[in-house]
Motif scaffolding. Sequence first.
Motif, short mmCIF file in Angstrom:
data_model
loop_
_atom_site.label_atom_id
_atom_site.label_comp_id
_atom_site.label_asym_id
_atom_site.label_seq_id
_atom_site.Cartn_x
_atom_site.Cartn_y
_atom_site.Cartn_z
N LEU A 36 0.75 -1.07 -0.20
CA LEU A 36 -0.13 -0.14 0.04
C LEU A 36 0.63 1.32 0.10
O LEU A 36 0.50 2.31 -0.74
CB LEU A 36 -0.79 -0.04 1.16
N LEU A 37 1.91 1.31 0.61
CA LEU A 37 2.74 2.47 0.87
C LEU A 37 3.31 2.84 -0.36
O LEU A 37 3.49 4.03 -0.77
CB LEU A 37 3.79 2.37 1.93
N PRO A 38 4.02 2.03 -1.30
CA PRO A 38 4.40 2.53 -2.45
C PRO A 38 3.30 2.83 -3.57
O PRO A 38 3.74 3.86 -4.01
CB PRO A 38 5.37 1.19 -2.99
N GLY A 43 2.39 8.52 -7.41
CA GLY A 43 2.03 9.74 -8.42
C GLY A 43 0.86 9.33 -9.27
O GLY A 43 0.41 10.37 -9.88
N VAL A 44 0.25 8.05 -8.84
CA VAL A 44 -0.72 7.45 -9.79
C VAL A 44 -2.14 7.73 -9.30
O VAL A 44 -2.28 7.33 -8.15
CB VAL A 44 -0.53 6.20 -10.36
N GLY A 45 -3.18 8.53 -9.65
CA GLY A 45 -4.51 8.55 -9.09
C GLY A 45 -4.15 9.64 -8.17
O GLY A 45 -3.28 10.65 -7.78
N MET A 46 -5.45 9.84 -7.15
CA MET A 46 -5.15 10.77 -6.07
C MET A 46 -4.14 10.51 -5.00
O MET A 46 -4.32 9.22 -4.74
CB MET A 46 -6.65 10.72 -5.38
N PRO A 47 -3.72 11.57 -4.43
CA PRO A 47 -2.59 11.12 -3.35
C PRO A 47 -3.32 10.41 -2.16
O PRO A 47 -4.27 10.87 -1.83
CB PRO A 47 -2.19 12.57 -3.05
N LEU A 48 -2.58 9.35 -1.69
CA LEU A 48 -2.72 8.48 -0.51
C LEU A 48 -4.20 8.05 -0.72
O LEU A 48 -4.56 7.31 0.47
CB LEU A 48 -2.81 9.62 0.75
N VAL A 49 -4.91 7.98 -1.74
CA VAL A 49 -6.15 7.30 -1.70
C VAL A 49 -5.96 5.80 -1.52
O VAL A 49 -6.59 5.14 -1.10
CB VAL A 49 -6.92 7.62 -2.89
N ASP A 50 -4.65 5.17 -1.88
CA ASP A 50 -4.62 3.93 -1.52
C ASP A 50 -4.34 3.40 -0.13
O ASP A 50 -4.64 2.12 0.03
CB ASP A 50 -3.17 3.33 -2.27
N LEU A 51 -4.41 4.50 0.94
CA LEU A 51 -4.20 4.26 2.27
C LEU A 51 -5.42 4.18 2.78
O LEU A 51 -5.60 3.93 4.06
CB LEU A 51 -3.43 5.07 2.91
N PHE A 91 -17.33 3.33 -1.59
CA PHE A 91 -17.83 4.75 -1.81
C PHE A 91 -16.72 5.62 -2.05
O PHE A 91 -16.94 6.62 -3.04
CB PHE A 91 -18.22 5.06 -0.26
N THR A 92 -15.64 5.41 -1.73
CA THR A 92 -14.48 6.26 -1.99
C THR A 92 -13.60 5.72 -3.45
O THR A 92 -12.82 6.57 -3.87
CB THR A 92 -13.39 6.47 -1.20
N ASP A 93 -14.00 4.60 -4.00
CA ASP A 93 -13.46 3.88 -5.10
C ASP A 93 -11.84 3.87 -4.79
O ASP A 93 -10.98 3.95 -5.71
CB ASP A 93 -13.51 4.79 -6.26
N ALA A 94 -11.66 3.16 -3.59
CA ALA A 94 -10.18 3.28 -3.22
C ALA A 94 -9.83 1.90 -4.00
O ALA A 94 -10.38 0.87 -4.03
CB ALA A 94 -9.79 2.92 -1.91
N PRO A 95 -8.48 1.68 -4.43
CA PRO A 95 -7.94 0.56 -5.18
C PRO A 95 -7.56 -0.26 -4.06
O PRO A 95 -7.24 -0.23 -3.02
CB PRO A 95 -7.01 0.82 -6.02
#
Length: 596
Positions: A36-38, A43-51, A91-95
């Motif tokens: 998740l951290l990498p 830089g792909v998509g919204m910042p920190l959305v993967d967290l 809801f947030t479309d987080a990957p």
Amino acid sequence: MPDTSPFRERVTRLLRQVDPAIMVLLAAVLADLAVLLPAATDGVGMPLVDLIPLPGILLLAACAVTGRSRPVFAGWSGACVLGANSVLINFTDAPTFSTLLPETSFAECVAGLLLVYYCARSAPAAIAVVTISALVTAEVATAVLRDAGVHILQLAGMGVALLVVAVVPGARARQGIGDGALGTLLRQQWLLVGVLALALFLDASIVLSGPDVDLVMIVPAIAAVVLALRGVNHPFSHAFGISGVIAATTMLALLTRADRYVSLGGVPVAVTASGMVVTALLVRLESPRRAVTAIATLSAAVAVGTVVQVVTFIQPFTHYDRRFQLLQGLAVTAALLLGISVAIGLFLRARDSERKTTVEAAVAEAQTAERMALARELHDVVAHHVTGIVVQAQAVRIVAEQNPHVVADSLGQIETAGTEALAAMRRLVRSMRGETGDAAAAAGEQPGPGEQATTDLDADLRKLATSAVHGVPVQLDVDVPQGLPQEVARSALRIVQEALTNVSKHATGASAAWATVRGETDAGGPDESGRALLHIRVADDGEPGEPGPLAAVGGYGLVGMRERVELLGGTLTADRHGGGWVVEAWLPLQGDEESQ
């Protein structure tokens, strides 16, 4: 005996209670962070959305840790956390990324398996079924809300397989079936389990992000981890097994064109970690000649496999040979990892030698202390008999002139008392072999607790049972034979005292203890000699802690008990039974000297 700081004792006690399952869960959380951290900072998509899934992952892991003591509460809490996290992700479309289950992280899979296992092991049957059903429903909802795109039959097949993996061991534990050699190994080597599990999770994240053909590399990774765990105590033969796994990895990579690990030397992370573990164990446990032979074989397998894969999969550039540069970097990395493994093995070998010396010194000190206690008891026993002899001799001298017939009877009594004194002295004097008069003079020090015994063993045991176990009730079953030798009675009291003290110190969660002291005249003892024996048995229903890989040198009460029993010609055993421990001793009521 070496001094141990209170902080070190607390840390050691905590480490002994570590569950290997918790170490696997921690490894899964670290693997999720490594993914998740990498992704959150690429830089792909919204910042920190993967967290966004991370808080839910950590909460679910906390539920799994709680499930060991509160399985039902933790199960329902985990189902709610998993469902809420899935709603948030939708809801947030987080990957998300898939592991054992679609769109489910490593930690979520491991935490779910642990929650199912704890419910199957500890919860009432009906409640366990309902709770496990809630967890299954939450996972199905997770696959739907996170848009896994997996066919329902495929999801059902994977789910049923994982349910069997969790429910069957839980049901076996509920029925009281032992863990076996593998379960004992995992409990004792929890730190190693955590490290290798982390390596496996990292391998899974690598191959799942690539083509399906790369999945074959999981097979040698699992095989290497199994060999490393089984080779903890006998690493020499398992080192050759891992060498074979490395060769098989190269063949699999060439046959399937799986080039995912070429930049890592051609072997999965778990295989590399297993090789390092076995190398450290070889240096620690084996002779230098055997260690060098096995390490050389491992190094040759790695070198050949790496060269073959790099030459096969890496194409040289026009102006310089890219393969040569890659091989040069891999050689430096391999030499560094080998040096680290050898250094760890040498450190552990030196620590083992130091610990062995410390333990031997502590055992010798405990034996000496027990022998000095026996020497003090020798004085009490002999003084008791000799006092009787002196009193009878004085009485004979007084009445001899008035009634000469009393002399014969009195001389017989004096002879009997003297014989008993000699028999008692011969048993206890073994503890003083090799000691000088100065050592005997040291017996004048103040006696410790429990040495102020009376001549009534029954009363002493009842007093001990009501005052020495710090709140744990003791059920006594005492049937002391008539004419019990005092040295046997005192030893029986000391054995029961030490065993009950161990209950209060080491039996975690003990609610009751049982102490039995009875005479036996059959061949029920372990030596089957048919001698008259005093059988002592102390048991509890606690949960004794398992010694961990960092266990410090502790008390030596069991050493003292065994020393005392052996000096009296008896036997002593200490075995785990059910949830607690059972200490049993058989003391002969008549020594070898008396029988002769």
